[in-house]
Design a protein around this motif. Structure first.
Motif, PDB file in Angstrom:
ATOM      1  N   VAL A 199       0.829  -1.213   0.000  1.00 47.44           N
ATOM      2  CA  VAL A 199       0.000   0.000   0.000  1.00 47.44           C
ATOM      3  C   VAL A 199       0.858   1.255   0.000  1.00 47.44           C
ATOM      4  CG1 VAL A 199      -2.057  -0.959   1.075  1.00 47.44           C
ATOM      5  CG2 VAL A 199      -0.233  -0.069   2.515  1.00 47.44           C
ATOM      6  N   THR A 207     -12.731   0.863   5.755  1.00 50.14           N
ATOM      7  CA  THR A 207     -13.647   0.007   6.489  1.00 50.14           C
ATOM      8  C   THR A 207     -14.273  -0.992   5.527  1.00 50.14           C
ATOM      9  OG1 THR A 207     -14.135   1.840   7.942  1.00 50.14           O
ATOM     10  CG2 THR A 207     -15.631  -0.027   8.023  1.00 50.14           C
ATOM     11  N   ALA A 208     -14.232  -2.268   5.884  1.00 48.45           N
ATOM     12  CA  ALA A 208     -14.828  -3.302   5.045  1.00 48.45           C
ATOM     13  C   ALA A 208     -15.971  -3.959   5.802  1.00 48.45           C
ATOM     14  CB  ALA A 208     -13.780  -4.353   4.676  1.00 48.45           C
ATOM     15  N   THR A 209     -17.012  -4.357   5.053  1.00 49.38           N
ATOM     16  CA  THR A 209     -18.120  -5.083   5.657  1.00 49.38           C
ATOM     17  C   THR A 209     -17.788  -6.567   5.660  1.00 49.38           C
ATOM     18  OG1 THR A 209     -19.513  -3.453   4.580  1.00 49.38           O
ATOM     19  CG2 THR A 209     -20.624  -5.336   5.571  1.00 49.38           C
ATOM     20  N   GLN A 225     -14.604  -4.526   9.437  1.00 44.42           N
ATOM     21  CA  GLN A 225     -13.174  -4.702   9.669  1.00 44.42           C
ATOM     22  C   GLN A 225     -12.483  -3.404   9.260  1.00 44.42           C
ATOM     23  OE1 GLN A 225     -11.081  -7.263   6.838  1.00 44.42           O
ATOM     24  NE2 GLN A 225      -9.875  -8.181   8.472  1.00 44.42           N
ATOM     25  N   PRO A 256       0.481  -8.441   5.413  1.00 42.80           N
ATOM     26  CA  PRO A 256       0.243  -8.578   3.966  1.00 42.80           C
ATOM     27  C   PRO A 256       0.295  -7.254   3.202  1.00 42.80           C
ATOM     28  CG  PRO A 256      -1.390  -9.822   5.215  1.00 42.80           C
ATOM     29  CD  PRO A 256      -0.623  -9.012   6.215  1.00 42.80           C
ATOM     30  N   PHE A 257       0.024  -6.123   3.848  1.00 43.55           N
ATOM     31  CA  PHE A 257       0.138  -4.847   3.139  1.00 43.55           C
ATOM     32  C   PHE A 257       1.597  -4.396   3.015  1.00 43.55           C
ATOM     33  CE2 PHE A 257      -4.404  -3.118   4.035  1.00 43.55           C
ATOM     34  CZ  PHE A 257      -4.853  -3.728   2.880  1.00 43.55           C
TER      35      PHE A 257
ATOM     36  N   GLY B  31      -4.698  -0.586  -1.400  1.00 42.38           N
ATOM     37  CA  GLY B  31      -4.926  -1.714  -0.495  1.00 42.38           C
ATOM     38  C   GLY B  31      -5.603  -2.910  -1.151  1.00 42.38           C
ATOM     39  N   SER B  32      -5.606  -2.978  -2.485  1.00 43.40           N
ATOM     40  CA  SER B  32      -6.187  -4.120  -3.212  1.00 43.40           C
ATOM     41  C   SER B  32      -7.584  -4.457  -2.693  1.00 43.40           C
ATOM     42  CB  SER B  32      -5.275  -5.349  -3.101  1.00 43.40           C
ATOM     43  OG  SER B  32      -3.970  -5.048  -3.509  1.00 43.40           O
ATOM     44  N   LEU B  33      -8.430  -3.430  -2.591  1.00 48.07           N
ATOM     45  CA  LEU B  33      -9.751  -3.624  -1.982  1.00 48.07           C
ATOM     46  C   LEU B  33     -10.693  -4.388  -2.911  1.00 48.07           C
ATOM     47  CD1 LEU B  33     -10.156  -0.032  -0.496  1.00 48.07           C
ATOM     48  CD2 LEU B  33      -9.365  -2.109   0.664  1.00 48.07           C
ATOM     49  N   GLN B  39     -19.468  -1.259  -2.548  1.00 51.03           N
ATOM     50  CA  GLN B  39     -19.150  -1.293  -1.121  1.00 51.03           C
ATOM     51  C   GLN B  39     -17.912  -2.149  -0.875  1.00 51.03           C
ATOM     52  OE1 GLN B  39     -22.103  -3.109   1.369  1.00 51.03           O
ATOM     53  NE2 GLN B  39     -21.569  -1.824   3.121  1.00 51.03           N
ATOM     54  N   VAL B  40     -17.013  -1.663  -0.015  1.00 47.15           N
ATOM     55  CA  VAL B  40     -15.802  -2.423   0.284  1.00 47.15           C
ATOM     56  C   VAL B  40     -16.165  -3.594   1.200  1.00 47.15           C
ATOM     57  CG1 VAL B  40     -13.530  -2.343   1.345  1.00 47.15           C
ATOM     58  CG2 VAL B  40     -14.379  -0.363   0.077  1.00 47.15           C
ATOM     59  N   VAL B  41     -15.825  -4.811   0.752  1.00 45.12           N
ATOM     60  CA  VAL B  41     -16.115  -5.984   1.586  1.00 45.12           C
ATOM     61  C   VAL B  41     -14.837  -6.640   2.092  1.00 45.12           C
ATOM     62  CG1 VAL B  41     -18.333  -6.485   0.503  1.00 45.12           C
ATOM     63  CG2 VAL B  41     -16.248  -7.488  -0.421  1.00 45.12           C
ATOM     64  N   GLY B  42     -13.697  -6.070   1.752  1.00 41.54           N
ATOM     65  CA  GLY B  42     -12.450  -6.639   2.243  1.00 41.54           C
ATOM     66  C   GLY B  42     -11.315  -6.299   1.304  1.00 41.54           C
ATOM     67  N   SER B  43     -10.174  -6.940   1.540  1.00 43.68           N
ATOM     68  CA  SER B  43      -9.006  -6.755   0.689  1.00 43.68           C
ATOM     69  C   SER B  43      -8.540  -8.130   0.243  1.00 43.68           C
ATOM     70  CB  SER B  43      -7.894  -6.052   1.463  1.00 43.68           C
ATOM     71  OG  SER B  43      -6.656  -6.232   0.805  1.00 43.68           O
ATOM     72  N   LEU B  45      -5.743  -9.012   0.088  1.00 45.52           N
ATOM     73  CA  LEU B  45      -4.512  -9.357   0.806  1.00 45.52           C
ATOM     74  C   LEU B  45      -4.729  -9.623   2.285  1.00 45.52           C
ATOM     75  CD1 LEU B  45      -2.193  -6.652  -0.776  1.00 45.52           C
ATOM     76  CD2 LEU B  45      -2.501  -9.021  -1.482  1.00 45.52           C
ATOM     77  N   ILE B  46      -5.914  -9.282   2.807  1.00 47.97           N
ATOM     78  CA  ILE B  46      -6.137  -9.380   4.248  1.00 47.97           C
ATOM     79  C   ILE B  46      -7.244 -10.391   4.523  1.00 47.97           C
ATOM     80  CG2 ILE B  46      -6.786  -8.092   6.333  1.00 47.97           C
ATOM     81  CD1 ILE B  46      -4.265  -6.954   5.267  1.00 47.97           C
ATOM     82  N   GLY B  47      -6.979 -11.324   5.411  1.00 48.87           N
ATOM     83  CA  GLY B  47      -7.964 -12.344   5.736  1.00 48.87           C
ATOM     84  C   GLY B  47      -9.080 -11.814   6.622  1.00 48.87           C
ATOM     85  N   GLN B  48     -10.158 -12.599   6.737  1.00 41.96           N
ATOM     86  CA  GLN B  48     -11.237 -12.295   7.678  1.00 41.96           C
ATOM     87  C   GLN B  48     -11.509 -13.544   8.504  1.00 41.96           C
ATOM     88  OE1 GLN B  48     -14.722 -10.684   5.687  1.00 41.96           O
ATOM     89  NE2 GLN B  48     -13.553  -8.966   4.808  1.00 41.96           N
ATOM     90  N   ALA B  49     -12.142 -13.344   9.663  1.00 47.21           N
ATOM     91  CA  ALA B  49     -12.393 -14.478  10.565  1.00 47.21           C
ATOM     92  C   ALA B  49     -13.621 -15.264  10.094  1.00 47.21           C
ATOM     93  CB  ALA B  49     -12.602 -13.962  11.980  1.00 47.21           C
ATOM     94  N   LEU B 174     -10.866 -15.714   1.823  1.00 45.50           N
ATOM     95  CA  LEU B 174     -11.958 -14.754   1.657  1.00 45.50           C
ATOM     96  C   LEU B 174     -12.566 -14.870   0.259  1.00 45.50           C
ATOM     97  CD1 LEU B 174     -13.631 -12.340   2.627  1.00 45.50           C
ATOM     98  CD2 LEU B 174     -11.772 -10.840   1.879  1.00 45.50           C
ATOM     99  N   MET B 178     -16.355 -16.041  -0.715  1.00 46.03           N
ATOM    100  CA  MET B 178     -17.248 -15.174  -1.494  1.00 46.03           C
ATOM    101  C   MET B 178     -17.752 -15.916  -2.731  1.00 46.03           C
ATOM    102  SD  MET B 178     -15.377 -11.475  -1.132  1.00 46.03           S
ATOM    103  CE  MET B 178     -16.533 -10.705  -2.249  1.00 46.03           C
TER     104      MET B 178
END
Lengths: 578, 184
Positions: A199, A207-209, A225, A256-257, B31-33, B39-43, B45-49, B174, B178
């Motif tokens: 980045v 903010t991500a949903t 998140q 990872p960023f 941030g490779s969103l 709507q942003v649901v994540g990246s 590169l970044i995991g979610q639980a 992720l 999806m």
């Protein structure tokens, strides 16, 4: 260990070695003031710099003036970085509204970055504003690296010149290091990193949903998140190239960023050793005998490979306690296997073990895996690499001048054995040189072991220990070894953001950097006055395989004698009990 | 000298990199969103639980106060000889088996190590192909899909070693989850 793992390590080393000669030769031309391609483009900026700061580039300095210039420059850098952290709450470019950094933490961090240690008692994304990261961390990443390179060049001039008293001009060496070497390389690496996913943004955190909403410890529904971002790539490029190692985010290059793919990992690892390795060739060029540079590089490389493969073997074998739970730790094409606690899947075992070895061989200190969770022998490797005194590549500049101190001792011990006056590159090594070299080698273990001993017998020192048993001792030993060698990596379980570790750590970092710079420059000042003695049949050649082996033995013996008892109490006893 | 350095390396250099990044690589620099309907649901590169049996689970995360807290990355820092590590791993093994049992799946194969050890950043977006395969039967049963359907989605979201030799083969959890949701 797998064939692919060995292949990755081999390809890394080959690419590194291929870059040594072109970059090393270029740096030699830069420092000797010869024409270079970039020189034509950037020459006007260099001359403008001297006019603005009122320096006559032709005016040479003796070693004392040079040392004073280094110290004054560093003190002002420290004051600025301290003030910046203490005032960041009211300064701009702070979209997350992060508050001022505490006094002891700000002091530790200021000394940490100015001394090229980049020990981080803080978590980047929760502590430092974008402005502090840019004007503070990034600037000192350049400045401390350039200062280290300048001192090395002054030292080399001490060997090359004879019957004179000056070793160069600090401001010129500093300017050239930044303008012609660090800045162009950092720009290229930073842009490549952005392209590969690191980045680089001034936007506030995103903010991500969440795809699957979750519930926090107090039973509240969590649907979002927060993604911490920032101008990271520009800082990461120079943090690796300048052997600084201070990450933008808390988990450094495991994040990872900060290090999103195996390819960015390769590029960042390459950046860590690039300049320290190439400086060996620069040294050879400047002393008019490239064999001398290759010999030092060979000694460093042999130690790196042996210890790197050892770390890989230890981590690849996994944790016997998890095997007992029926966990699959065998490496295949579908599973990295080994000890994966604290490691990122995309890097796997070989890249994590190799990184740990090179980041501590060079005094870089960035991490792509959590060293605290390494197996005892895997964690022993980074510890030992630092305890050699950061001379296996070492910091940019500082590693090579550290290694040259070992060369002087090696030449001296060899001279004693055959009953001849020791010489190195035509300079007689006499009692003053040996005293300074001994200081250079002995200050470090006294600092490291003294402060470790203090920490483990006092309440505040013990209170920060996280893991129980011998591993807890390893955390403290690692902490002071890292700060006492200007490395900056950590067994991060140690809660080091306390007044005790911030203040004593700051002391260790100051000693490691500046108490070594003074004897180094004094050595240069003494060598530069000497006459050159002609090479005879009785001169000990310092470029042969025999001498390379001898140098390695000296480094190993000094390191082992100093630290074996402490290592026995930490990783070795932990390994035996696992 | 210091003021000049601050100006050049602290301002001009990061701004230049930002400008080049914004023009040449806006997606990566930001941030490779991943966006769905804007709507942003994540990246990427970044995991979610994930802890629902219907989803693939990622690496355990040691961030606080919640796993996969991308505003405060952290590893566990548990040493290899620490009993807390052995206990945490055992708890995760039990949770994986309980999730299997909740949908009537019995998987007695040994659990792949990456599925029960915390990642370095706490944000690792990937698991190994072996860890994905270990979960295929559960996800298929929980979603009333065939194992073949799930396996082909896993394959679509698996990346090989970069350039054929760098790093490890890996599955983006992720993106895989999806894709599973998009199927239904």
């Amino acid at each position: 260990m797998t064939v692919n793992g060995i292949l990755q390590i081999a390809i890394y080393l080959i690419v590194l070695l291929l870059l040594v000669k072109p970059l090393g030769g270029y740096m030699a031309r830069v420092y000797q003031g010869e024409r270079t391609a970039l020189g034509r483009a950037l020459g006007p900026i260099e001359r403008l710099t001297y006019r603005l700061i009122g320096v006559n580039p032709e005016q040479e300095m003796g070693w004392k003036t040079y040392a004073v210039a280094v110290l004054v420059f560093s003190v002002f850098g420290m004051l600025f970085l301290y003030a910046l952290q203490r005032l960041q709450g009211i300064l701009p470019l702070n979209p997350e509204g992060l508050g001022d950094v505490s006094a002891d933490s700000a002091l530790n961090t200021a000394i940490s970055f100015v001394s090229n240690t980049n020990w981080q008692g803080y978590g980047g994304e929760t502590t430092m504003s974008y402005l502090t990261q840019m004007l503070g961390m990034t600037v000192q990443n350049f400045a401390s690296a350039a200062a280290g390179m300048a001192i090395l060049i002054a030292f080399i001039r001490g060997l090359v010149r004879h019957s004179t008293s000056t070793v160069g001009n600090f401001w010129v060496d500093l300017t050239r290091s930044v303008l012609y070497i660090l800045l162009p390389l950092a720009l290229v690496v930073a842009v490549m990193l952005v392209g590969l996913g690191v980045v680089q943004s001034f936007s506030p955190y995103q903010t991500a949903t969440l795809v699957q909403p979750t519930v926090d410890a107090t039973g509240n529904q969590v649907t979002e998140q927060t993604l911490a971002i920032g101008p990271a790539a520009s800082q990461i490029a120079i943090k690796q190239l300048g052997t600084n190692g201070g990450g933008f985010f808390n988990t450094n290059s495991a994040h990872p960023f900060e290090n999103p793919t195996p390819l960015t990992n390769f590029l960042e690892m390459l950046s860590i050793l690039l300049i320290p390795a190439a400086l060996c060739y620069t040294f050879g060029k400047m002393v008019n005998d490239t064999r001398q540079g290759w010999a030092l590089l060979a000694a460093m490389l042999i130690m790196l490979v042996v210890f790197g493969v050892a770390a890989y073997a230890a981590e690849g074998a996994g944790n016997p306690r998890l095997t007992a739970l029926g966990i699959d730790q065998a490496a295949t094409n579908l599973l990295p296997g080994g000890n994966m606690e604290g490691k990122e899947l995309r890097f796997g075992i070989p890249n994590s073990a190799l990184w740990a070895t090179i980041t501590t061989a060079a005094s870089n200190g960035s991490v792509n895996s959590m060293h605290d969770s390494f197996t005892p022998l895997g964690g022993l490797v980074p510890l030992v690499m630092m305890q050699f005194g950061e001379v296996v590549f070492g910091g940019v500049g500082s590693g090579l001048y550290g290694m040259l101190a070992f060369v002087i001792v090696a030449v001296f011990v060899a001279g004693l054995m055959v009953g001849r006056t020791p010489e190195y590159l035509g300079k007689k090594i006499e009692s003053y040189e040996i005293k300074m070299a001994a200081l250079l080698i002995l200050i470090m273990p006294v600092t490291v072991l003294g402060l470790t001993a203090l920490a483990v017998v006092t309440g505040p020192g013990k209170a920060s220990v996280f893991n129980p048993g011998p591993h807890g001792f390893s955390e403290v030993l690692y902490g002071f070894t890292s700060m006492g060698n200007n490395n900056g990596s950590a067994f991060t379980g140690l809660g080091a953001n306390t007044p005790f570790y911030n203040l004593f750590g700051a002391l260790a970092m100051l000693i490691a950097r500046f108490w070594l710079i003074v004897p180094t420059l004094a050595l240069a000042g003494s060598l530069v006055r000497k006459k050159r003695v002609p090479t005879t049949a009785g001169t000990l050649p310092t470029h042969t395989p025999l001498f390379i082996g001898w140098l390695i033995v000296i480094v190993l013996i000094v390191g082992a004698l100093n630290f074996l008892p402490a290592l026995a109490l930490g990783p070795i006893v932990e390994h035996l009990g696992l | 000298m210091l003021a000049l350095l601050i100006l050049v390396t602290g301002l001009v250099y990061p701004l230049a990199v930002t400008a080049i990044g914004r023009v040449a690589f806006p997606h990566q620099a930001g941030g490779s969103l991943i966006r769905v309907d804007g709507q942003v649901v994540g990246s990427e590169l970044i995991g979610q639980a994930f802890d629902d049996p219907r989803y693939f689970w990622g690496r355990p995360s040691a961030t606080t106060p919640l796993p996969y807290n991308a505003a405060a990355s952290a590893g566990s820092n548990l040493g290899p000889s620490n009993d807390a590590l052995t206990l945490a791993v055992q708890t995760r093994v039990d949770a994986l088996h309980a999730a299997n049992a909740s949908v009537g799946v019995d998987n007695s194969a040994p659990v792949p190590v990456d599925l029960v050890t915390a990642s370095g950043s706490g944000l690792d977006p990937h698991i190994s192909p072996a860890a994905a395969e270990w979960q295929v039967a559960r996800v298929a049963r929980a979603r009333n899909l065939s194992e073949g359907q799930v396996r082909s989605l896993v394959a679509q979201n698996t990346q090989d070693r970069q350039l054929g030799f760098l790093g490890e083969p890996r599955v983006n959890v992720l993106e895989l989850n999806m894709a599973l949701d998009a199927l239904q």
